[in-house]
Design a protein around this motif. Sequence first.
Motif, PDB file in Angstrom:
ATOM      1  N   TYR A   1       0.842  -1.182   0.000  1.00 43.74           N
ATOM      2  CA  TYR A   1       0.000   0.000   0.000  1.00 43.74           C
ATOM      3  C   TYR A   1       0.888   1.246   0.000  1.00 43.74           C
ATOM      4  O   TYR A   1       2.017   1.212   0.503  1.00 43.74           O
ATOM      5  CB  TYR A   1      -0.885   0.040   1.248  1.00 43.74           C
ATOM      6  N   PRO A   2       0.387   2.367  -0.535  1.00 43.49           N
ATOM      7  CA  PRO A   2       1.146   3.611  -0.464  1.00 43.49           C
ATOM      8  C   PRO A   2       1.215   4.150   0.961  1.00 43.49           C
ATOM      9  O   PRO A   2       0.304   3.922   1.765  1.00 43.49           O
ATOM     10  CB  PRO A   2       0.360   4.561  -1.374  1.00 43.49           C
ATOM     11  N   LYS A   3       2.284   4.865   1.263  1.00 40.67           N
ATOM     12  CA  LYS A   3       2.485   5.416   2.603  1.00 40.67           C
ATOM     13  C   LYS A   3       1.636   6.666   2.836  1.00 40.67           C
ATOM     14  O   LYS A   3       1.093   6.873   3.919  1.00 40.67           O
ATOM     15  CB  LYS A   3       3.967   5.750   2.793  1.00 40.67           C
ATOM     16  N   VAL A   4       1.531   7.512   1.822  1.00 43.70           N
ATOM     17  CA  VAL A   4       0.765   8.754   1.923  1.00 43.70           C
ATOM     18  C   VAL A   4      -0.558   8.548   1.182  1.00 43.70           C
ATOM     19  O   VAL A   4      -0.559   8.087   0.038  1.00 43.70           O
ATOM     20  CB  VAL A   4       1.537   9.945   1.317  1.00 43.70           C
ATOM     21  N   VAL A   5      -1.656   8.886   1.829  1.00 42.72           N
ATOM     22  CA  VAL A   5      -2.967   8.698   1.202  1.00 42.72           C
ATOM     23  C   VAL A   5      -3.688  10.034   1.157  1.00 42.72           C
ATOM     24  O   VAL A   5      -3.812  10.736   2.166  1.00 42.72           O
ATOM     25  CB  VAL A   5      -3.814   7.658   1.970  1.00 42.72           C
ATOM     26  N   GLY A   6      -4.158  10.392  -0.030  1.00 39.78           N
ATOM     27  CA  GLY A   6      -4.827  11.671  -0.245  1.00 39.78           C
ATOM     28  C   GLY A   6      -6.337  11.541  -0.206  1.00 39.78           C
ATOM     29  O   GLY A   6      -6.904  10.580  -0.748  1.00 39.78           O
ATOM     30  N   PHE A   7      -6.976  12.525   0.427  1.00 37.00           N
ATOM     31  CA  PHE A   7      -8.433  12.562   0.524  1.00 37.00           C
ATOM     32  C   PHE A   7      -8.941  13.932   0.098  1.00 37.00           C
ATOM     33  O   PHE A   7      -8.202  14.920   0.096  1.00 37.00           O
ATOM     34  CB  PHE A   7      -8.884  12.253   1.957  1.00 37.00           C
ATOM     35  N   GLU A   8     -10.225  13.983  -0.233  1.00 33.84           N
ATOM     36  CA  GLU A   8     -10.854  15.160  -0.831  1.00 33.84           C
ATOM     37  C   GLU A   8     -12.032  15.614   0.021  1.00 33.84           C
ATOM     38  O   GLU A   8     -12.824  14.789   0.482  1.00 33.84           O
ATOM     39  CB  GLU A   8     -11.326  14.788  -2.244  1.00 33.84           C
ATOM     40  N   MET A   9     -12.177  16.946   0.191  1.00 35.00           N
ATOM     41  CA  MET A   9     -13.262  17.496   1.013  1.00 35.00           C
ATOM     42  C   MET A   9     -14.348  18.204   0.205  1.00 35.00           C
ATOM     43  O   MET A   9     -15.175  18.908   0.779  1.00 35.00           O
ATOM     44  CB  MET A   9     -12.700  18.466   2.049  1.00 35.00           C
ATOM     45  N   LEU A  10     -14.389  18.034  -1.105  1.00 35.43           N
ATOM     46  CA  LEU A  10     -15.319  18.832  -1.907  1.00 35.43           C
ATOM     47  C   LEU A  10     -16.770  18.642  -1.487  1.00 35.43           C
ATOM     48  O   LEU A  10     -17.574  19.582  -1.537  1.00 35.43           O
ATOM     49  CB  LEU A  10     -15.130  18.565  -3.396  1.00 35.43           C
ATOM     50  N   SER A  11     -17.126  17.442  -1.035  1.00 32.36           N
ATOM     51  CA  SER A  11     -18.523  17.194  -0.669  1.00 32.36           C
ATOM     52  C   SER A  11     -18.923  17.907   0.617  1.00 32.36           C
ATOM     53  O   SER A  11     -20.104  17.978   0.949  1.00 32.36           O
ATOM     54  CB  SER A  11     -18.789  15.697  -0.525  1.00 32.36           C
ATOM     55  N   TYR A  12     -17.940  18.440   1.340  1.00 30.56           N
ATOM     56  CA  TYR A  12     -18.221  19.177   2.576  1.00 30.56           C
ATOM     57  C   TYR A  12     -18.395  20.673   2.321  1.00 30.56           C
ATOM     58  O   TYR A  12     -18.574  21.440   3.268  1.00 30.56           O
ATOM     59  CB  TYR A  12     -17.095  18.951   3.591  1.00 30.56           C
ATOM     60  N   SER A  13     -18.326  21.088   1.076  1.00 26.56           N
ATOM     61  CA  SER A  13     -18.557  22.491   0.729  1.00 26.56           C
ATOM     62  C   SER A  13     -19.932  22.931   1.212  1.00 26.56           C
ATOM     63  O   SER A  13     -20.906  22.175   1.124  1.00 26.56           O
ATOM     64  CB  SER A  13     -18.459  22.701  -0.789  1.00 26.56           C
ATOM     65  N   GLY A  14     -20.038  24.165   1.686  1.00 27.55           N
ATOM     66  CA  GLY A  14     -21.286  24.641   2.255  1.00 27.55           C
ATOM     67  C   GLY A  14     -22.286  25.195   1.261  1.00 27.55           C
ATOM     68  O   GLY A  14     -23.409  25.537   1.624  1.00 27.55           O
ATOM     69  N   ASN A  15     -21.895  25.281  -0.006  1.00 28.79           N
ATOM     70  CA  ASN A  15     -22.747  25.956  -0.987  1.00 28.79           C
ATOM     71  C   ASN A  15     -22.878  25.125  -2.264  1.00 28.79           C
ATOM     72  O   ASN A  15     -22.691  25.626  -3.365  1.00 28.79           O
ATOM     73  CB  ASN A  15     -22.169  27.343  -1.309  1.00 28.79           C
ATOM     74  N   ILE A  16     -23.199  23.862  -2.119  1.00 24.55           N
ATOM     75  CA  ILE A  16     -23.413  23.007  -3.290  1.00 24.55           C
ATOM     76  C   ILE A  16     -24.828  23.236  -3.804  1.00 24.55           C
ATOM     77  O   ILE A  16     -25.800  23.080  -3.064  1.00 24.55           O
ATOM     78  CB  ILE A  16     -23.189  21.525  -2.939  1.00 24.55           C
ATOM     79  N   ASN A  17     -24.953  23.594  -5.052  1.00 22.80           N
ATOM     80  CA  ASN A  17     -26.254  23.863  -5.661  1.00 22.80           C
ATOM     81  C   ASN A  17     -26.813  22.551  -6.221  1.00 22.80           C
ATOM     82  O   ASN A  17     -26.645  22.225  -7.394  1.00 22.80           O
ATOM     83  CB  ASN A  17     -26.088  24.921  -6.767  1.00 22.80           C
ATOM     84  N   TRP A  18     -27.485  21.809  -5.353  1.00 21.95           N
ATOM     85  CA  TRP A  18     -27.962  20.468  -5.724  1.00 21.95           C
ATOM     86  C   TRP A  18     -29.004  20.511  -6.843  1.00 21.95           C
ATOM     87  O   TRP A  18     -29.053  19.616  -7.686  1.00 21.95           O
ATOM     88  CB  TRP A  18     -28.577  19.783  -4.504  1.00 21.95           C
ATOM     89  N   GLU A  19     -29.832  21.540  -6.856  1.00 25.10           N
ATOM     90  CA  GLU A  19     -30.942  21.591  -7.812  1.00 25.10           C
ATOM     91  C   GLU A  19     -30.476  21.921  -9.228  1.00 25.10           C
ATOM     92  O   GLU A  19     -31.180  21.643 -10.193  1.00 25.10           O
ATOM     93  CB  GLU A  19     -31.970  22.647  -7.373  1.00 25.10           C
ATOM     94  N   ASP A  20     -29.312  22.524  -9.353  1.00 29.99           N
ATOM     95  CA  ASP A  20     -28.874  23.009 -10.658  1.00 29.99           C
ATOM     96  C   ASP A  20     -27.508  22.430 -11.012  1.00 29.99           C
ATOM     97  O   ASP A  20     -26.625  23.127 -11.472  1.00 29.99           O
ATOM     98  CB  ASP A  20     -28.816  24.549 -10.631  1.00 29.99           C
TER      99      ASP A  20
ATOM    100  N   PHE B   1     -16.335  24.235  -3.512  1.00 28.79           N
ATOM    101  CA  PHE B   1     -17.412  24.909  -4.239  1.00 28.79           C
ATOM    102  C   PHE B   1     -17.505  26.335  -3.695  1.00 28.79           C
ATOM    103  O   PHE B   1     -17.534  26.534  -2.478  1.00 28.79           O
ATOM    104  CB  PHE B   1     -18.739  24.187  -4.031  1.00 28.79           C
ATOM    105  N   SER B   2     -17.541  27.314  -4.562  1.00 30.21           N
ATOM    106  CA  SER B   2     -17.475  28.711  -4.119  1.00 30.21           C
ATOM    107  C   SER B   2     -18.466  28.964  -2.986  1.00 30.21           C
ATOM    108  O   SER B   2     -19.618  28.525  -3.052  1.00 30.21           O
ATOM    109  CB  SER B   2     -17.753  29.668  -5.287  1.00 30.21           C
ATOM    110  N   PRO B   3     -18.050  29.668  -1.930  1.00 30.02           N
ATOM    111  CA  PRO B   3     -18.907  29.871  -0.759  1.00 30.02           C
ATOM    112  C   PRO B   3     -20.191  30.631  -1.062  1.00 30.02           C
ATOM    113  O   PRO B   3     -21.152  30.567  -0.308  1.00 30.02           O
ATOM    114  CB  PRO B   3     -18.019  30.680   0.191  1.00 30.02           C
TER     115      PRO B   3
END
Length: 318
Positions: free
Chosen positions: A58-77, A114-116
């Motif tokens: 396995y790799p030693k360094v593992v990268g993760f992403e926080m985009l889904s935690y953005s406070g202004n996701i426009n789900w409808e559009d 995602f832009s605030p």
Amino acid sequence: MEKIILETVPVNPDATDEAGELLHYLAECSGTCILTGQHTQTNPMEERAYIKEVTGCYPKVVGFEMLSYSGNINWEDASEACLTEVKENQNTMETALKLAKTQDIIVTICFHWFSPIGGRDKAFYTEHTDIDAERVLISGTPEEKAFYRDLESIGKELRVFQDAHIPVLWRPFHEVEGTWFWWGAKGGRVAAELYRKMYRYFVDELKLNHLLWVWSSPTKEAFPGDEFVDVIGWDIYLPEKEATDYKKQYEELTANTTKHKVAALTEVGYNPDVAMLSESHVPWAYYMTWSKEFILEENYNTKEELRGLYDNPYSVKL
């Protein structure tokens, strides 16, 4: 290469012992080995599983992403592609925390934010939002208030790692050598101010002391300054494949930022040639292969090349 004395004390004067130990370890690795790294796009972490299947490690360094935690996701559009990416990234912090508690990995986290305020679809891209990043820097504006609103919620997610005594390589506002992300749309000077504004809020207000601060851009005008950065990096996607230790890019990066910080290949499409690195000792502490097709298919990195990289004693695996 000439041996450079790297700074091993975090820029945050209240940094946790674990953060200090991690920075010291990265500095020790620089020029003597390279830590293997892989970004994971989804909770199953199929990229990590693929590397284990191909190489036995396995790799030693593992990268993760926080985009889904953005406070202004426009789900409808949002397009189906946007919704898929968000859903794939949900609960990544739980995944990262669980893995870090059970295995001796190093966690690095990036944030396609995602832009605030404003925006639609994948609003971390400039083309999908009308936010003026410069207005975030003006006290009392709606943009600044939205900025801090998001940071407060992101800070709560990051705090769970501090509570668990897990240091994190935190890499916000990356790739501001271009204007494709909203935080880089107004140029390097504004991006550096955004980064410093986040740093002060996270460190001075939220007391997040387990973060090592990673700056990921090679341009001189964007560098926030030595007092705000623990690790310098560059996201490098070569136009075509070549065997490389990325020495030329290391020299450009350090010439435009600083020579006394730990340096990393914070994103790559083509993995570095570890045999070349074992000869040149270009002091990259770690590399981070990007996700999906950059590792799961053989157009960028073949199975044979991957095995060669992980088999080489110069590379550090889990």
